[in-house]
Design an enzyme around this catalytic site. Structure first.
Site, mmCIF file in Angstrom:
data_model
loop_
_atom_site.group_PDB
_atom_site.id
_atom_site.type_symbol
_atom_site.label_atom_id
_atom_site.label_comp_id
_atom_site.label_asym_id
_atom_site.label_seq_id
_atom_site.Cartn_x
_atom_site.Cartn_y
_atom_site.Cartn_z
ATOM 1 N N LYS A 224 89.463 11.785 41.631
ATOM 2 C CA LYS A 224 89.381 10.726 42.868
ATOM 3 C C LYS A 224 89.628 9.750 42.586
ATOM 4 C CE LYS A 224 87.112 14.649 45.185
ATOM 5 N NZ LYS A 224 85.741 15.112 45.736
ATOM 6 N N ARG A 259 84.629 21.091 39.067
ATOM 7 C CA ARG A 259 85.564 21.377 39.858
ATOM 8 C C ARG A 259 86.867 20.374 39.553
ATOM 9 N NH1 ARG A 259 88.864 19.465 44.497
ATOM 10 N NH2 ARG A 259 89.382 21.543 45.755
HETATM 11 C C1 7PM Z 1 91.617 14.330 49.377
HETATM 12 C C2 7PM Z 1 90.838 13.851 49.171
HETATM 13 C C3 7PM Z 1 92.275 15.344 48.537
HETATM 14 C C4 7PM Z 1 90.224 15.076 48.468
HETATM 15 C C5 7PM Z 1 91.595 16.455 48.115
HETATM 16 C C6 7PM Z 1 90.319 16.477 48.029
HETATM 17 C C7 7PM Z 1 85.335 18.514 46.835
HETATM 18 C C8 7PM Z 1 85.698 20.308 47.148
HETATM 19 C C9 7PM Z 1 87.694 18.608 47.782
HETATM 20 C C10 7PM Z 1 84.674 18.686 46.117
HETATM 21 C C11 7PM Z 1 83.608 20.760 46.889
HETATM 22 C C12 7PM Z 1 90.348 17.620 46.262
HETATM 23 C C13 7PM Z 1 88.908 17.038 47.050
HETATM 24 N N1 7PM Z 1 86.653 18.182 46.596
HETATM 25 N N2 7PM Z 1 85.030 20.816 47.233
HETATM 26 N N3 7PM Z 1 86.808 20.436 47.363
HETATM 27 N N4 7PM Z 1 83.612 19.165 46.044
HETATM 28 N N5 7PM Z 1 82.659 21.208 46.697
HETATM 29 O O1 7PM Z 1 89.581 16.923 44.999
HETATM 30 O O2 7PM Z 1 83.843 17.023 45.446
HETATM 31 O O3 7PM Z 1 90.603 18.896 45.955
HETATM 32 S S1 7PM Z 1 89.047 18.970 47.945
#
Ligand code: 7PM
Length: 297
Positions: A224, A259
């Site tokens: 992140k 995750r």
């Molecule tokens: C941009 C920003 C692209 C963030 C993708 C992301 C989470 C999630 C995501 C989380 C849960 C990524 C995120 N992040 N579901 N889905 N918790 N429960 O890093 O922190 O893939 S998308």
């Protein structure tokens, strides 16, 4: 100590130790892998590889939640995720989670073999609460301030931990009222979703405070942006070491499920943590050590 077991439509997730959820993106614009896995066949291969590397669960998502990302319509989201869920359900024994906020996608995904709903909107979309209750699968409720389109504009909290705990407690209550049993609920503070770097750091530092909500804690820290800021790494793929540090801190503070993109590396970190454990708290020593780390006197 009995450990909670989450029944994901017949596939068990035993929370006797921290578990790894591998990310399977089926999007052309996925920020951290350049959309390498938009091709369904490649996404399926990637998911199977993550299981080989130690994933206990796979999270399949077809809508990017990248800040500022365009929404994906339901038909497109279904075209992306359903073939991948169907194949992974057939070819692995691990539970499969569907990363969606749309009730129609939740239904089709569970029909195709998904056993857990991961909703970054915490079932706030019209019909989502009812769909999840009807489907009878566990749900991860994530906190997000604002919407992906605008969430990073100027996030504000009175007290970030208390505010997010209050939101999650309220969503847990709504879910139970709608007929989703507490044993089917997980919570996630939503790192990066409407949070500044300082908000994310405070959440990670104080993660143990979420234990009072008494449901398993799911966290997504992998690659992140705030970890990029802390480590001065611009490219998401360069953020693996920072992500591993954050993952270990999260587990030490009570996270049940991580995750992650980097399953093999996270699995090694957890093997060390599982072997060593938290250790006994120590009393302050009467004769403090002469050398204190970080002081050059
Ligand atoms: C941009 C920003 C692209 C963030 C993708 C992301 C989470 C999630 C995501 C989380 C849960 C990524 C995120 N992040 N579901 N889905 N918790 N429960 O890093 O922190 O893939 S998308």
């Amino acid at each position: 100590m009995i450990h909670p077991t989450i029944d994901c439509a017949g596939r068990e997730l035993v929370l006797d130790r921290a578990r790894i959820c591998g990310i399977v993106n089926v999007t052309p614009d996925s920020f951290s892998d350049g959309g390498l896995h938009f091709d369904p066949a490649a996404a399926i291969r990637h998911g199977l590889a993550l299981v080989e590397q130690g994933a206990d669960l796979l999270d399949v998502g077809g809508e990017s939640t990248r800040p500022g990302a365009a929404a994906v319509d339901q038909d497109e989201e279904l075209r992306r995720v359903i073939p991948v869920i169907t194949a992974l359900a057939r070819e692995t024994t691990v539970p499969i989670s569907i990363d969606t906020s749309k009730p129609g996608v939740m239904r089709a995904a569970v029909q195709a073999g998904a056993g857990l709903i991961n909703d970054v909107c915490a079932l706030r979309q019209d019909g989502a609460l009812e769909a999840a209750a009807e489907l009878g699968v566990p749900v991860c409720l994530m906190h997000m301030q604002g919407e992906p389109r605008n969430m990073q504009a100027d996030p504000q909290y009175d007290e970030v931990v208390a505010d997010i705990k209050r939101f999650l407690a309220d969503r847990l209550f709504s879910c139970e009222l709608a007929g989703i049993p507490r044993k089917h609920l997980l919570i996630d503070p939503g790192f990066g979703f409407g949070k500044t770097v300082d908000h994310n750091v405070e959440l990670l530092r104080e993660l143990q405070q979420f234990a009072t909500l008494a449901v398993p804690l799911f966290v997504g820290l992998s690659r992140k942006s705030f970890l990029g800021t802390l480590s001065a790494r611009r490219e998401p793929a360069e953020r693996t070491p920072a992500s591993l540090a954050a993952a270990l801190i999260a587990v030490q503070r009570g996270a049940a499920i991580l995750r992650v993109h980097d399953v093999a590396a996270t699995s090694d970190v957890l093997k060390v943590w599982n072997a060593v454990g938290p250790g006994k708290p120590q009393k302050a020593s009467a004769s403090p050590p002469r050398v204190r780390w970080g002081e050059d006197d």
